[in-house]
Design a protein around this motif. Structure first.
Motif, short mmCIF file in Angstrom:
data_model
loop_
_atom_site.label_atom_id
_atom_site.label_comp_id
_atom_site.label_asym_id
_atom_site.label_seq_id
_atom_site.Cartn_x
_atom_site.Cartn_y
_atom_site.Cartn_z
N PRO A 46 3.62 -3.65 -5.46
CA PRO A 46 2.49 -2.73 -5.19
C PRO A 46 1.06 -3.13 -5.56
O PRO A 46 0.21 -2.78 -4.76
N ALA A 47 1.00 -3.79 -6.42
CA ALA A 47 -0.14 -4.45 -7.07
C ALA A 47 -0.72 -5.49 -5.81
O ALA A 47 -1.90 -5.49 -6.03
N ALA B 254 -1.31 -4.58 -3.17
CA ALA B 254 -2.32 -3.74 -2.25
C ALA B 254 -3.82 -3.83 -2.73
O ALA B 254 -4.90 -3.64 -1.80
N THR C 204 0.79 -1.23 0.01
CA THR C 204 -0.09 0.09 -0.09
C THR C 204 0.90 1.20 0.02
O THR C 204 0.47 2.29 -0.78
N LEU C 205 1.82 1.25 0.79
CA LEU C 205 2.79 2.34 0.84
C LEU C 205 3.46 2.69 -0.56
O LEU C 205 3.56 3.80 -0.92
N LYS C 206 3.83 1.64 -1.00
CA LYS C 206 4.47 1.64 -2.34
C LYS C 206 3.35 2.33 -3.49
O LYS C 206 3.77 3.15 -4.25
N LEU C 207 2.33 1.65 -3.37
CA LEU C 207 1.17 2.16 -4.41
C LEU C 207 0.90 3.60 -4.16
O LEU C 207 0.61 4.47 -4.84
#
Lengths: 228, 376
Positions: free
Chosen positions: B370-371, B373, B291-294
């Motif tokens: 990131p996907a 998330a 989530t943070l990466k997204l």
């Protein structure tokens, strides 16, 4: 006619090669304008989540061109190297299960986006308070995500998505975990955001409860747009 | 916003328990170094206590600690007359087992001439020997009290004074008695054995000592005096530095290697354990990291979360471990010396260990898509 906020031209995405090749999205042309709540519909495996990932710069397109908020970002290759920064600046994400960071309070979940974007601490706090007020969850500001109801958590997730004032909101099944009443409230909020902030809201769903809430509906089948 | 601290705060109970477990492991590492320091200190106590400059021992030996040494008692007079020698004293050393309050107790007996070099330097309480026989100055570790009587060999001694921290290289407490008593204890045999030896014509000369300690006048070259002593072919002379070096290489070297290897093994185990803990903590946060990466967090934010937690875990565990061992040091059967410099050096090592250990978690975190998330 204004330029669309999201503009896809001939965008394709395939996985694998040769006999194992799967065409998830094929030569897709798509425009979403400011102030619009668009539904991306279709059966499972139709490619709607892939389209969301392509717009969100999460997966690499195999071909085509993408413009986001007026900037060309993909032309048979990414035109920007820092895709996370691109997402931070232009896109807000809303998830099926809200995906709030469980070790941050409600306010901190919003502030974290603003800190990443380089907002000063005081302004970030002010913006978080404004958003929580706007989404009517200000009374839960100090709560941890585990202490929120499903509807409250989804409102906080919307607040986080709006924090850095993105022009594009991508929502992946945002109402799937909510009952009809709460799903309606969430969709009303998304419409309010689209209108008031001039954002393009793209919702991937197959939730029948909200089918009537879209300004435009794009239906995908086998990776191609078909008439709704 | 420090994500590492907030995550720790959220899982405080689990984090504290993990730190407690790790602190015990790091405490053992600290204690290993403390035990080694204690070993060295104990080994040197005997050599340093008389503050001698020269050790005169049996020729061709490296006595009296690394090898056995027997020399005539009148050697002291010869040594004392050498130019540059300020004072000299005869000493004997031997280990015996005694009974203290019904319990067997191994003690190291030093025989010395009262008023001469070789006696107890600092007394914790009581007095030094004033009579030629049957008085004892015992270290507190023997458990003997002032005025207590104890049988050593065939004689009964009265404790007239006590020392603190006087032990041999094996950690056994030291007792001081008069040279005459010590010679009788070491060289005289009881009736049956003595008669048997006499019948064989192999009587032991009881007027022997193990070494002569010499203190030199200021400015005297110890090497020159040693050379003068060694002109008597039946004697060897070792300087204080040489005696300390001998003791350390002969007595402590293997223990040092043993403890060193054990410490390295423990640090390796600590690294593996911290790596596994950090990896598990990272696995628990896959969705949050995705989530943070997204939402746009750069890798340095994610890496900071993992490395800072590993460092916090290491630092807290180390502090608890150091505190535990410092508090428990007095209760170890042998001396444990926790030195500030060792603790600081080990803190540096633990920091490196934590950074290395966090690499496994970092490697996993960098690979998180990131996907992940998205979706259920």
């Amino acid at each position: 006619m204004t330029h669309p906020i999201v503009e896809l031209r001939g965008v394709s995405k395939h996985y694998g090669e040769g006999a194992a090749r799967v065409d998830a999205v094929q030569s897709l042309d798509l425009d979403i304008h400011a102030g619009t709540v668009a539904g991306l519909l279709g059966p499972s495996g139709s490619g709607k989540s892939t389209v969301l990932n392509l717009i969100g710069a999460i997966v690499d397109p195999s071909a085509g061109r993408i413009r986001l908020d007026g900037d060309a970002v993909f032309d048979n290759g990414w035109l920007r190297t820092d895709l996370r920064r691109l997402r931070l600046e232009k896109i807000g994400f809303i998830f099926q299960f809200h995906n709030l960071i469980p070790f941050l309070t409600v306010t901190e979940n919003i502030e974290v986006v603003l800190h990443l974007a380089g907002w000063p601490k005081a302004r970030a706090r002010q913006r978080a308070d404004e958003l929580l007020d706007y989404l009517q969850v200000a009374d839960r500001a100090a709560a941890m995500p585990a202490q929120l109801s499903g509807g409250q958590a989804q409102r906080v997730a919307i607040a986080r998505a709006l924090a850095n004032r993105p022009r594009i909101i991508l929502a992946d099944e945002p109402t799937a975990a909510l009952d009809s009443q709460r799903a309606g409230i969430v969709m009303d909020l998304l419409r309010q955001v689209a209108v008031e902030q001039g954002a393009a809201v793209i919702v991937v769903t197959h939730d029948d409860k909200i089918m009537s809430r879209f300004d435009v509906r794009h239906t995908l089948r086998d990776g191609r747009l078909v008439p709704s | 916003m420090n994500l590492a601290i907030r995550d720790i705060r959220h899982h405080l109970g689990r984090f504290v328990l993990t730190c407690l477990g790790l602190s015990l492991l790091l405490g053992v590492v600290i204690s290993m170094i403390g035990i080694y320091r204690g070993l060295v200190a104990d080994a040197l106590v005997l050599v340093r206590a008389p503050a001698a400059d020269l050790w005169v021992v049996e020729g061709g030996t490296r006595g009296p600690f690394a090898e056995s040494s027997r020399i005539p008692r009148d050697t002291r007079n010869s040594v004392a007359r050498i130019d540059g020698v300020a004072e000299a004293g005869s000493v004997t050393y031997q280990s015996v087992q005694v009974e203290v309050d019904g319990r067997p107790q191994r003690v190291f007996v030093i025989g010395f001439e009262p008023g001469r070099l070789g006696g107890p330097v600092r007394l914790e309480d009581g007095r030094s020997l004033v009579r030629s026989h049957f008085e004892l100055v015992a270290d507190i570790r023997t458990g003997l009290a002032l005025g207590q009587r104890v049988r050593i060999g065939s004689d009964v001694f009265t404790v007239v004074g006590r020392t603190r921290g006087q032990v041999d290289s094996g950690g056994n407490p030291v007792v001081h008695m008069s040279l005459l008593d010590a010679q009788r204890l070491q060289f005289e045999q009881d009736g049956g054995a003595a008669r048997n030896q006499a019948a064989r014509g192999q009587q032991i000369n009881p007027h022997q000592i193990n070494a002569v300690l010499a203190r030199l006048q200021p400015g005297t070259d110890a090497g020159a005096v040693a050379g003068a002593v060694e002109r008597w072919k039946h004697l060897s002379a070792l300087t204080q530095d040489r005696q300390e070096g001998l003791l350390l290489t002969a007595v402590v070297e293997k223990a040092r290697k043993q403890i060193g290897m054990f410490t390295v093994t423990l640090l390796t185990v600590s690294t593996v354990i911290i790596a596994l803990i950090v990896h598990t903590m990272t696995l628990d946060k896959v969705r949050e990291i995705a989530t943070l990466k997204l939402i746009g967090a750069p890798d340095r934010t994610i890496l900071g979360l993992i490395v800072q937690q590993a460092l916090a875990m290491g630092a807290i565990s180390f502090l608890i471990g150091a505190a535990l061992i410092t508090a428990a040091a007095e209760h170890f059967p042998r001396r444990v010396i926790i030195e500030g410099a060792d603790v600081a050096a080990l803190a540096g090592v633990v920091t490196v260990v934590c950074v290395i250990a966090s690499l496994l978690g970092v490697r996993h975190a960098v690979k998180i898509d990131p996907a992940q998330a998205l979706g259920g």
